[in-house]
Design a protein around this motif. Structure first.
Motif, mmCIF file in Angstrom:
data_model
loop_
_atom_site.group_PDB
_atom_site.id
_atom_site.type_symbol
_atom_site.label_atom_id
_atom_site.label_comp_id
_atom_site.label_asym_id
_atom_site.label_seq_id
_atom_site.Cartn_x
_atom_site.Cartn_y
_atom_site.Cartn_z
ATOM 1 N N MET A 1 -108.427 9.924 75.371
ATOM 2 C CA MET A 1 -107.053 9.599 75.737
ATOM 3 C C MET A 1 -106.446 8.742 74.610
ATOM 4 N N THR A 2 -105.302 9.164 74.123
ATOM 5 C CA THR A 2 -104.620 8.370 73.095
ATOM 6 C C THR A 2 -103.833 7.252 73.772
ATOM 7 N N ARG A 3 -103.478 6.252 72.978
ATOM 8 C CA ARG A 3 -102.727 5.140 73.579
ATOM 9 C C ARG A 3 -101.380 5.605 74.116
ATOM 10 N N GLU A 4 -100.791 6.649 73.496
ATOM 11 C CA GLU A 4 -99.506 7.172 73.979
ATOM 12 C C GLU A 4 -99.630 7.784 75.360
ATOM 13 N N GLU A 5 -100.857 8.109 75.760
ATOM 14 C CA GLU A 5 -101.078 8.711 77.078
ATOM 15 C C GLU A 5 -101.401 7.668 78.147
ATOM 16 N N THR A 6 -101.554 6.414 77.748
ATOM 17 C CA THR A 6 -101.903 5.400 78.742
ATOM 18 C C THR A 6 -100.645 4.883 79.446
ATOM 19 N N ILE A 7 -100.825 4.531 80.690
ATOM 20 C CA ILE A 7 -99.721 4.030 81.513
ATOM 21 C C ILE A 7 -99.152 2.752 80.906
ATOM 22 N N ASP A 8 -100.040 1.810 80.602
ATOM 23 C CA ASP A 8 -99.574 0.512 80.103
ATOM 24 C C ASP A 8 -98.827 0.637 78.783
ATOM 25 N N HIS A 9 -99.263 1.518 77.898
ATOM 26 C CA HIS A 9 -98.561 1.699 76.614
ATOM 27 C C HIS A 9 -97.118 2.166 76.854
ATOM 28 N N ASN A 10 -96.948 3.120 77.731
ATOM 29 C CA ASN A 10 -95.607 3.652 77.998
ATOM 30 C C ASN A 10 -94.710 2.629 78.679
ATOM 31 N N ILE A 11 -95.255 1.863 79.600
ATOM 32 C CA ILE A 11 -94.459 0.814 80.245
ATOM 33 C C ILE A 11 -94.064 -0.232 79.206
ATOM 34 N N LYS A 12 -95.031 -0.656 78.391
ATOM 35 C CA LYS A 12 -94.772 -1.700 77.389
ATOM 36 C C LYS A 12 -93.748 -1.250 76.354
ATOM 37 N N THR A 13 -93.895 -0.033 75.814
ATOM 38 C CA THR A 13 -92.952 0.410 74.779
ATOM 39 C C THR A 13 -91.551 0.600 75.360
ATOM 40 N N THR A 14 -91.473 1.060 76.590
ATOM 41 C CA THR A 14 -90.161 1.206 77.224
ATOM 42 C C THR A 14 -89.534 -0.159 77.455
ATOM 43 N N TRP A 15 -90.330 -1.116 77.967
ATOM 44 C CA TRP A 15 -89.778 -2.443 78.182
ATOM 45 C C TRP A 15 -89.316 -3.057 76.867
ATOM 46 N N HIS A 16 -90.105 -2.892 75.802
ATOM 47 C CA HIS A 16 -89.701 -3.455 74.503
ATOM 48 C C HIS A 16 -88.393 -2.826 74.013
ATOM 49 N N ASP A 129 -91.358 5.244 93.033
ATOM 50 C CA ASP A 129 -92.600 5.370 93.815
ATOM 51 C C ASP A 129 -93.818 5.068 92.944
ATOM 52 N N VAL A 130 -93.850 5.648 91.757
ATOM 53 C CA VAL A 130 -94.985 5.449 90.851
ATOM 54 C C VAL A 130 -95.080 3.989 90.422
ATOM 55 N N ILE A 131 -93.980 3.396 90.025
ATOM 56 C CA ILE A 131 -93.990 1.986 89.592
ATOM 57 C C ILE A 131 -94.459 1.086 90.736
ATOM 58 N N ASN A 132 -93.984 1.343 91.952
ATOM 59 C CA ASN A 132 -94.443 0.554 93.105
ATOM 60 C C ASN A 132 -95.938 0.713 93.327
ATOM 61 N N ASN A 135 -97.810 -1.271 90.734
ATOM 62 C CA ASN A 135 -97.789 -2.690 91.095
ATOM 63 C C ASN A 135 -98.768 -3.008 92.217
ATOM 64 N N LYS A 136 -98.895 -2.126 93.196
ATOM 65 C CA LYS A 136 -99.851 -2.344 94.291
ATOM 66 C C LYS A 136 -101.281 -2.352 93.762
ATOM 67 N N ILE A 137 -101.570 -1.453 92.824
ATOM 68 C CA ILE A 137 -102.912 -1.413 92.225
ATOM 69 C C ILE A 137 -103.202 -2.734 91.523
ATOM 70 N N ILE A 138 -102.220 -3.233 90.792
ATOM 71 C CA ILE A 138 -102.388 -4.502 90.076
ATOM 72 C C ILE A 138 -102.552 -5.652 91.065
ATOM 73 N N GLU A 139 -101.731 -5.675 92.107
ATOM 74 C CA GLU A 139 -101.802 -6.743 93.115
ATOM 75 C C GLU A 139 -103.154 -6.758 93.834
ATOM 76 N N ASN A 140 -103.702 -5.567 94.069
ATOM 77 C CA ASN A 140 -105.017 -5.460 94.698
ATOM 78 C C ASN A 140 -106.061 -6.216 93.902
ATOM 79 N N ASN A 141 -105.905 -6.176 92.589
ATOM 80 C CA ASN A 141 -106.753 -6.912 91.658
ATOM 81 C C ASN A 141 -108.237 -6.606 91.833
ATOM 82 N N SER A 142 -108.538 -5.442 92.359
ATOM 83 C CA SER A 142 -109.943 -5.085 92.541
ATOM 84 C C SER A 142 -110.370 -4.033 91.524
ATOM 85 N N ILE A 143 -109.576 -3.820 90.525
ATOM 86 C CA ILE A 143 -109.843 -2.783 89.530
ATOM 87 C C ILE A 143 -111.157 -3.040 88.801
#
Length: 145
Positions: A1-16, A129-132, A135-143
């Motif tokens: 998986m390239t970094r461009e395919e990761t969820i966090d990369h896409n959220i971060k680059t969009t936010w920036h 829906d996806v963003i929510n 966030n729920k996955i992150i809040e669970n903090n059991s990853i």
């Protein structure tokens, strides 16, 4: 998986990209995006308790302290003891702070209107829906347990 395919990369680059766009607009008003977001979280009528602003923005209190000092220096806010609880301090907007808040509000609204004009509501519904869910996955903090 390239970094461009990761969820966090896409959220971060969009936010920036959004932050750069907001910073370009904010600099025209001699403020920063951070200041604009703080202004949006202060009640124009009754002020806002200083302790409530950081949680509203998802910030640590220490980070907010620097921004508030900068805003006070720029004449955008002033502090006053809370009428009911003298131990608490409320942050109030000056007339210039109210004007910059309105500019910040219009900047955010304009961006959102443009996105809503160009992206169909069905796609936005899925996005939210996806963003929510993320966030729920992150809040669970059991990853990583």
């Amino acid at each position: 998986m390239t970094r461009e395919e990761t969820i966090d990369h896409n959220i971060k680059t969009t936010w920036h990209a959004i932050a750069r766009m907001y910073n370009q607009q904010a600099s025209k008003q001699d403020i920063t995006t951070s200041i604009g977001f703080v202004l949006l979280n202060i009640s124009s009528r009754e002020g806002t308790p200083a302790t409530k602003i950081a949680p509203l923005m998802g910030l640590e209190a220490r980070s907010l302290t620097r921004v508030l000092k900068n805003m006070e220096t720029k004449g955008l806010i002033y502090r006053k003891p809370d009428e009911q609880d003298k131990r608490s301090v409320r942050i109030y907007l000056t007339p210039e702070g109210k004007q910059k808040k309105e500019v910040s509000r219009n900047t955010v609204l304009r961006f959102n209107e443009e996105v809503r004009k160009r992206i169909p509501q069905e796609k936005l519904d899925v996005f939210f829906d996806v963003i929510n869910d993320v966030n729920k996955i992150i809040e669970n903090n059991s990853i990583y347990d």
